[in-house]
Design a protein around this motif. Sequence first.
Motif, PDB file in Angstrom:
ATOM      1  N   ASN A   1     -47.110  10.529  44.810  1.00 29.07           N
ATOM      2  CA  ASN A   1     -47.875  11.540  45.548  1.00 29.07           C
ATOM      3  C   ASN A   1     -47.657  12.960  45.028  1.00 29.07           C
ATOM      4  O   ASN A   1     -47.515  13.897  45.788  1.00 29.07           O
TER       5      ASN A   1
ATOM      6  N   GLU B   1     -39.718  21.818  41.594  1.00 29.04           N
ATOM      7  CA  GLU B   1     -39.365  20.559  42.244  1.00 29.04           C
ATOM      8  C   GLU B   1     -38.896  19.554  41.203  1.00 29.04           C
ATOM      9  O   GLU B   1     -39.296  19.612  40.037  1.00 29.04           O
TER      10      GLU B   1
ATOM     11  N   TRP C   1     -37.693  15.288  40.497  1.00 29.24           N
ATOM     12  CA  TRP C   1     -37.566  13.907  40.938  1.00 29.24           C
ATOM     13  C   TRP C   1     -36.715  13.137  39.942  1.00 29.24           C
ATOM     14  O   TRP C   1     -36.800  13.391  38.733  1.00 29.24           O
TER      15      TRP C   1
HETATM   16  C1  LIG Z   1     -43.945  11.780  48.612  1.00 28.13           C
HETATM   17  O1  LIG Z   1     -43.785  10.683  49.485  1.00 28.13           O
HETATM   18  C2  LIG Z   1     -42.449  10.413  49.836  1.00 28.13           C
HETATM   19  C3  LIG Z   1     -42.413   9.166  50.692  1.00 28.13           C
HETATM   20  O2  LIG Z   1     -43.646   8.548  50.789  1.00 28.13           O
HETATM   21  C4  LIG Z   1     -41.874  11.604  50.594  1.00 28.13           C
HETATM   22  O3  LIG Z   1     -40.532  11.359  50.928  1.00 28.13           O
HETATM   23  C5  LIG Z   1     -41.979  12.834  49.713  1.00 28.13           C
HETATM   24  O4  LIG Z   1     -41.538  13.952  50.446  1.00 28.13           O
HETATM   25  C6  LIG Z   1     -43.405  13.046  49.252  1.00 28.13           C
HETATM   26  N1  LIG Z   1     -43.429  14.137  48.311  1.00 28.13           N
HETATM   27  C7  LIG Z   1     -44.407  15.056  48.274  1.00 28.13           C
HETATM   28  C8  LIG Z   1     -44.299  16.107  47.243  1.00 28.13           C
HETATM   29  O5  LIG Z   1     -45.326  15.039  49.067  1.00 28.13           O
END
Ligand SMILES: *[C@@H]1O[C@H](CO)[C@@H](O)[C@H](O)[C@H]1NC(C)=O
Length: 245
Positions: A46, A116, A118
Amino acid sequence: MCFQRWCLALELLFLLHLLLATSTQGCSKYQVTAISGSNVSLQISNLSTNYEQLTWLYSVHQKILEWELNKINLFNSKFKNRVSLNGNQALSIVNVQKEDSSTYILRVLKESGKEEEWHISLEVFDPVPQPNIEIQKKQEVNNFCHLQLSCKIPDQSITYTWYGNSRALATGPQSFMLEVTVNSENHSTSYTCEVSNPVSSKNDTVYFTLPCQLARSSGVAWIATWLMVMVPIVLGLLWTQDKLF
Ligand SMILES: *[C@@H]1O[C@H](CO)[C@@H](O)[C@H](O)[C@H]1NC(C)=O
Ligand SMILES: *[C@@H]1O[C@H](CO)[C@@H](O)[C@H](O)[C@H]1NC(C)=O
Ligand SMILES: *[C@@H]1O[C@H](CO)[C@@H](O)[C@H](O)[C@H]1NC(C)=O
Ligand SMILES: *[C@@H]1O[C@H](CO)[C@@H](O)[C@H](O)[C@H]1NC(C)=O
């Protein structure tokens, strides 16, 4: 208001603190498993599109590639000829090997100036080798048969599962040995050892007959081959007999 030097310095510190606090947000863990030789695509499901710069790293110290203003910069790494950027986000790696297992980092600089990050952990496994059941012990005592079977494979990441007549008897990362005492009531006609890792599995089977016999192939298969050999011989005999009379 703040005019004095020490006061300005404090304000700067406060700003720095804010920046650090926001930059650690949005850091979550992802896990990917792959079979060696395959092509993988690492991505965040996402991820929003409002970013100015996107960087893929192999561990904290090694950048793989960077995207900025529709330009891709490939860094000199062991991935140089094996990676590409898919849809401006996903990192595609061709022909992954066990050595590629690592925690990959995706760092994104948003239009807002917020960064950000990951972490994606990639684990690459070779397909499991073919197991081979070894008969460590086969002992007949008072109508009981004591069996000790082993199918050990020198690989840390393997899980063993033993089946008797397709019913699971034991399972676990250390269960390479099966030890059973059976009689005419509770024996299985076959014992199977299945070795598996997260990407593949293989098995080997031995066949049991009372009172305490083990064979590599089942009796049924043996009879079938026996028939295939015997039928032509019998027919041949009949034919020669025919000619005699
Ligand atoms: C993406 O999705 C995950 C879980 O579905 C969530 O924890 C996370 O915060 C989301 N990240 C963004 C940038 O929306
Ligand atoms: C991986 O990708 C390369 C290049 O796109 C292709 O030639 C190869 O067949 C792919 N391999 C697999 C296992 O899909
Ligand atoms: C089979 O039965 C015997 C006697 O009851 C017992 O000792 C043995 O553990 C049993 N074996 C299995 C595999 O259940
Ligand atoms: C053993 O492997 C064969 C294929 O090689 C598969 O069809 C069978 O289901 C496996 N048996 C078990 C008990 O895993």
